[in-house]
Each structure stands twice: as structure tokens, then as C-alpha cells.
Design an enzyme around this catalytic site. Sequence first.
Site, PDB file in Angstrom:
ATOM      1  N   ASN A   1      -0.578  -5.267 -22.500  1.00  0.00           N
ATOM      2  CA  ASN A   1      -0.054  -4.021 -22.169  1.00  0.00           C
ATOM      3  C   ASN A   1       0.306  -3.301 -20.795  1.00  0.00           C
ATOM      4  OD1 ASN A   1      -2.659  -3.851 -21.624  1.00  0.00           O
ATOM      5  ND2 ASN A   1      -3.329  -2.458 -22.669  1.00  0.00           N
ATOM      6  N   HIS A  42      -3.788  -1.201 -16.182  1.00  0.00           N
ATOM      7  CA  HIS A  42      -5.325  -0.660 -16.451  1.00  0.00           C
ATOM      8  C   HIS A  42      -5.622   0.838 -16.139  1.00  0.00           C
ATOM      9  CE1 HIS A  42      -9.501  -0.826 -16.344  1.00  0.00           C
ATOM     10  NE2 HIS A  42      -9.347  -0.457 -15.187  1.00  0.00           N
ATOM     11  N   LYS A 102      -0.954  -5.187 -14.808  1.00  0.00           N
ATOM     12  CA  LYS A 102      -1.118  -6.527 -14.735  1.00  0.00           C
ATOM     13  C   LYS A 102       0.151  -8.034 -14.289  1.00  0.00           C
ATOM     14  CE  LYS A 102      -4.352  -4.169 -18.161  1.00  0.00           C
ATOM     15  NZ  LYS A 102      -5.290  -4.291 -19.545  1.00  0.00           N
ATOM     16  N   GLU A 107     -15.203   0.140 -10.144  1.00  0.00           N
ATOM     17  CA  GLU A 107     -13.663  -0.307 -10.039  1.00  0.00           C
ATOM     18  C   GLU A 107     -13.045  -0.590  -8.564  1.00  0.00           C
ATOM     19  OE1 GLU A 107     -12.817   0.367 -15.121  1.00  0.00           O
ATOM     20  OE2 GLU A 107     -11.558   0.784 -13.693  1.00  0.00           O
ATOM     21  N   TYR A 140     -14.511  -7.332 -15.891  1.00  0.00           N
ATOM     22  CA  TYR A 140     -14.651  -6.500 -17.329  1.00  0.00           C
ATOM     23  C   TYR A 140     -15.370  -6.965 -18.241  1.00  0.00           C
ATOM     24  CZ  TYR A 140      -9.467  -5.663 -17.603  1.00  0.00           C
ATOM     25  OH  TYR A 140      -8.259  -4.922 -17.726  1.00  0.00           O
TER      26      TYR A 140
END
Length: 140
Positions: free
Chosen positions: A114, A117, A11, A128, A51
Amino acid sequence: MAIERTFSMIKPDATARNLTGAITKMFEDAGLRVVASKRVWMSRRQAEGFYAVHKERPFFDELCEFMSSGPTVVQVLEGENAIAKNREIMGATNPADAAEGTIRKLYANSIGENSVHGSDAPETAAEEIRYWFSDVELVG
Ligand code: RTP
Ligand code: MG
């Protein structure tokens, strides 16, 4: 145990701190193989599409804003039990709950920022991977 593929993403908080290599090495050291990888600065619309499952959640806007705030590295990882293994190496969503030695314990800034993913099931992994990669980009 069958060989699986999972979708993984480094990320923007992690690419900003130059952690692409360190994070990828943790997956490789655990036996996962990078079979596709590219750097993507996603648009707000791409983040919202990726998302979409979270669109009713209170953190959806913040999440899409963050995910389109800088470059990510999208990857496909392959190996035995890849989906569960990837999630084990990432650690819990909230770094405060993440086990010692996991990516999120080591590097995450917060529950939102965080660092990584990873897909949570075979069906979501397939979706995905298809969202970010075409067949010719997947090189076993
Ligand atoms: P991921 O999908 O990114 O692998 O993470 P996950 O399964 O551990 O977490 P999930 O519940 O699917 O949430 C997706 C991402 O949304 C952000 N989030 N923010 N502010 C908050 O309370 C909150 N909760 C989740 C995180 O970036 C999380 O990874
Ligand atoms: Mg998730």
C-alpha cells in the site's frame, strides 16, 4: 497547533514504480517539510524489528517479506499536526477504502502493498524516527 514530527516511509511497491518524487510532492504540497530522508533496503530482521507490534498478526510474515523485497525511502516530516495530516494524505490502509485523491487510492496495489507508512501517534512517531535516524541526520 504545535509543530510535530512524524515518520513516513515510501514502500518497495512505490519505489519500484519510481513514485518517490510524486509521493514526496504530495506531502510537501500539504505543508509538510522533509527534515530527513534516505533510501534503505532493509533486511528481514530490520523489518521484523520495525513491525514487532504486529508480530502476532496473520499478515506479519507477508509484511516483513514485502518490506525487505526492495528499497524503501524513510523520511521524517515536520509541520503543524504532522501525524494526522500525513495519515490523511495517505488514506485508509486498504486502497479499496481510501478516499479519492489520497496516496493509497492513487497508487496502492493492495492492502499489503500500500505504497506508504506513517506513524499513528506521537509516541510511535518518536520510536520510529529513532529506529531509522540518528540525531545528526535530522536537519530542521
Ligand atoms: P502503516 O502502519 O503502514 O502506516 O499502515 P496502517 O497503520 O494503515 O496499517 P497497520 O494496521 O498498522 O498495518 C501495517 C501494515 O501491514 C500491512 N497489512 N497487511 N494483508 C493484510 O490484511 C494487511 N493488513 C495490514 C499493510 O502494509 C499495512 O500498512
Ligand atoms: Mg500502522
